[in-house]
Design an enzyme around this catalytic site. Structure first.
Site, PDB file in Angstrom:
ATOM      1  NE  ARG A 212      20.852 -33.098 -33.207  1.00 59.81           N
ATOM      2  CZ  ARG A 212      21.115 -32.477 -32.092  1.00 59.81           C
ATOM      3  NH1 ARG A 212      22.237 -32.695 -31.465  1.00 59.81           N
ATOM      4  NH2 ARG A 212      20.250 -31.636 -31.582  1.00 59.81           N
TER       5      ARG A 212
ATOM      6  NE  ARG B 165      29.358 -36.325 -46.067  1.00 55.95           N
ATOM      7  CZ  ARG B 165      28.441 -35.365 -46.145  1.00 55.95           C
ATOM      8  NH1 ARG B 165      27.179 -35.674 -46.306  1.00 55.95           N
ATOM      9  NH2 ARG B 165      28.788 -34.106 -46.057  1.00 55.95           N
TER      10      ARG B 165
ATOM     11  CG  ASN C 281      26.033 -28.384 -22.087  1.00 53.16           C
ATOM     12  OD1 ASN C 281      25.968 -29.030 -21.045  1.00 53.16           O
ATOM     13  ND2 ASN C 281      25.482 -28.803 -23.212  1.00 53.16           N
TER      14      ASN C 281
ATOM     15  N   GLY D 244      30.463 -28.435 -24.064  1.00 54.16           N
ATOM     16  CA  GLY D 244      29.403 -28.864 -24.967  1.00 54.16           C
ATOM     17  C   GLY D 244      28.564 -27.755 -25.560  1.00 54.16           C
TER      18      GLY D 244
ATOM     19  CG  HIS E 190      22.378 -21.553 -24.199  1.00 50.84           C
ATOM     20  ND1 HIS E 190      23.609 -21.163 -24.651  1.00 50.84           N
ATOM     21  CD2 HIS E 190      22.274 -22.868 -24.507  1.00 50.84           C
ATOM     22  CE1 HIS E 190      24.228 -22.186 -25.215  1.00 50.84           C
ATOM     23  NE2 HIS E 190      23.434 -23.245 -25.138  1.00 50.84           N
TER      24      HIS E 190
ATOM     25  CD  GLN F 162      21.051 -27.425 -24.456  1.00 48.91           C
ATOM     26  OE1 GLN F 162      20.453 -28.201 -25.179  1.00 48.91           O
ATOM     27  NE2 GLN F 162      22.364 -27.346 -24.426  1.00 48.91           N
TER      28      GLN F 162
ATOM     29  CB  CYS G 286      17.211 -38.377   3.444  1.00 50.51           C
ATOM     30  SG  CYS G 286      18.024 -37.476   2.106  1.00 50.51           S
TER      31      CYS G 286
ATOM     32  CB  CYS H 161      19.195 -35.525   5.455  1.00 52.37           C
ATOM     33  SG  CYS H 161      17.782 -34.690   4.721  1.00 52.37           S
TER      34      CYS H 161
ATOM     35  CG  HIS I 132      18.047 -34.009  -0.061  1.00 56.02           C
ATOM     36  ND1 HIS I 132      17.922 -33.971   1.316  1.00 56.02           N
ATOM     37  CD2 HIS I 132      18.477 -32.784  -0.426  1.00 56.02           C
ATOM     38  CE1 HIS I 132      18.248 -32.768   1.758  1.00 56.02           C
ATOM     39  NE2 HIS I 132      18.592 -32.025   0.718  1.00 56.02           N
TER      40      HIS I 132
HETATM   41 ZN   LIG Z   1      17.217 -35.401   2.618  1.00 56.89          ZN
END
Ligand SMILES: [Zn+2]
Ligand SMILES: [Zn+2]
Ligand SMILES: [Zn+2]
Length: 371
Positions: free
Chosen positions: A51, A54, A183, A189, A196, A198, A226, A229, A330
């Protein structure tokens, strides 16, 4: 609808840039993208020479309508590369009509499947071939079919497609991380308005993901729990930042939200990977996402937004630097409406200025009327 269309978008989805020149005979060694590591903060950047443009190509074009034919509409399947996967009626043929969801390679991928991932030094610098995968999930055959208006059933189908693609890409042990993201809108973006999402699979663990995993690892080391959590537990105790919850999922505006109306969606059951959901949890995820996106659309007038799934890296990782990852990480969605612009202070410091307290955003989203 009038849109501000850029002739060149430095972002990832550039499917609109004319027909794919077949027969260009790209050989695996003609790698058109390269990963380069910033030697100061160890951040990888993808340089896409394909890509290479200029300076004038970055000047915004005059605002224009959506010209031409949409390559994602039903009937225009010939305008995209061959489909990798599709949800379609059993009597229909690949790359023909009769589908509900199609997954195709990005016409202008930022990373390429072919080649080896040899790391190379260039003096003090590290670089790597741009090996990876870049796919587009065309979420609907209809040109106008916003996410928040879709049925739970169709959202489940989409969430399952993400799972299938992730599982397939995880079979390639070169690909350490698979990111699913969306996006929506030009400012977020997207260069096509047709809905759609990605998928980009990278041969490295992205810095943002690595920071989350390291953070959850440190918290786990210290508290044997965690952190996500604990966040869910704590947010349920306060209630003020919760947007919505059902039996298996919760959406909330995080305590230290970077952006107005930033939303996290988390499974209530501890799981590190997006592949670990039961069928019932998948249905509840679709419901939670649908209600949350409806509230967001009603509260902010169908805003432009990004979302992404943060889940564990490829489970078949040969050298997993986090052996207890399944215990401390998580998975979750992050949803970010595009309401403010990241500017000099944020770029210069990494500190975000958020003018909307998450408590107010969550209250607004809880109370908004929607059908
Ligand atoms: Zn967790
Ligand atoms: Zn379309
Ligand atoms: Zn995250």
């Amino acid at each position: 609808m009038k849109l501000r269309v850029y002739r060149f978008s430095p972002r990832v989805c550039v499917l609109t840039r004319g027909p794919l020149k077949r027969g260009v005979n790209r050989k695996p060694e003609d790698h058109v993208s390269e990963l380069r590591k910033d030697p100061v903060i160890n951040r990888w950047v993808i340089i896409t020479t394909e890509r290479g443009k200029r300076p004038t190509d970055f000047v915004p074009a005059e605002p224009q309508g959506e010209a031409g034919i949409c390559p994602f509409d039903e009937g225009n399947e010939h305008m995209t590369p061959h489909e990798i996967h599709a949800v379609r009626s059993p009597d229909s043929l690949a790359d023909r009509r009769g589908w509900k969801i199609r997954v195709v390679p990005n016409k202008y991928p930022v990373l390429h499947v072919e080649g080896s991932i040899d790391r190379e030094g260039a003096g003090m610098f590290d670089k790597m071939n741009g090996v990876g995968a870049h796919e587009v999930v065309i979420e609907t055959p209809l040109h106008y079919d916003p996410f928040h208006t879709r049925s739970i059933e169709s959202i489940v189908e989409l969430l399952e497609v993400y799972q299938r693609r992730m599982a397939d890409l995880h079979r390639d042990i070169r690909l350490l991380y698979v990111l699913v993201f969306k996006n929506h809108g030009v400012r977020a973006g997207a260069t096509l308005t047709h809905e759609h999402s990605q998928i980009i699979a990278t041969p490295i663990i992205p810095k943002r993901v690595g920071e989350e995993i390291n953070g959850s690892f440190e918290y786990f080391n210290y508290k044997s729990r965690c952190v996500f959590c604990d966040i869910i537990h704590e947010e349920k105790r306060f209630g003020s930042r919760i947007v919505y919850e059902n039996a298996s999922f919760i959406t909330l505006c995080p305590f230290a939200s970077r952006f107005p109306f930033e939303i996290w969606l988390l499974p209530k059951r501890h799981m590190a990977g997006y592949m670990m959901m039961t069928r019932q949890e998948m249905i509840e995820l679709a419901e939670c996402l649908q209600v949350t996106m409806r509230r967001l659309a009603a509260a902010l007038g169908e805003p432009q937004y990004n979302w992404m799934i943060h889940a564990e890296p490829n489970p078949s990782l040969a050298r997993n630097p986090w052996p207890d990852l399944k215990e401390h990480y998580h998975w979750h969605f992050e949803i970010m409406p595009k309401l403010t612009r990241v500017a000099g202070f944020e770029w210069g410091t990494g500190i975000y200025i958020n003018p909307t307290p998450p408590e107010e955003a969550a209250a607004f989203l809880r109370e908004v009327e929607f059908d």
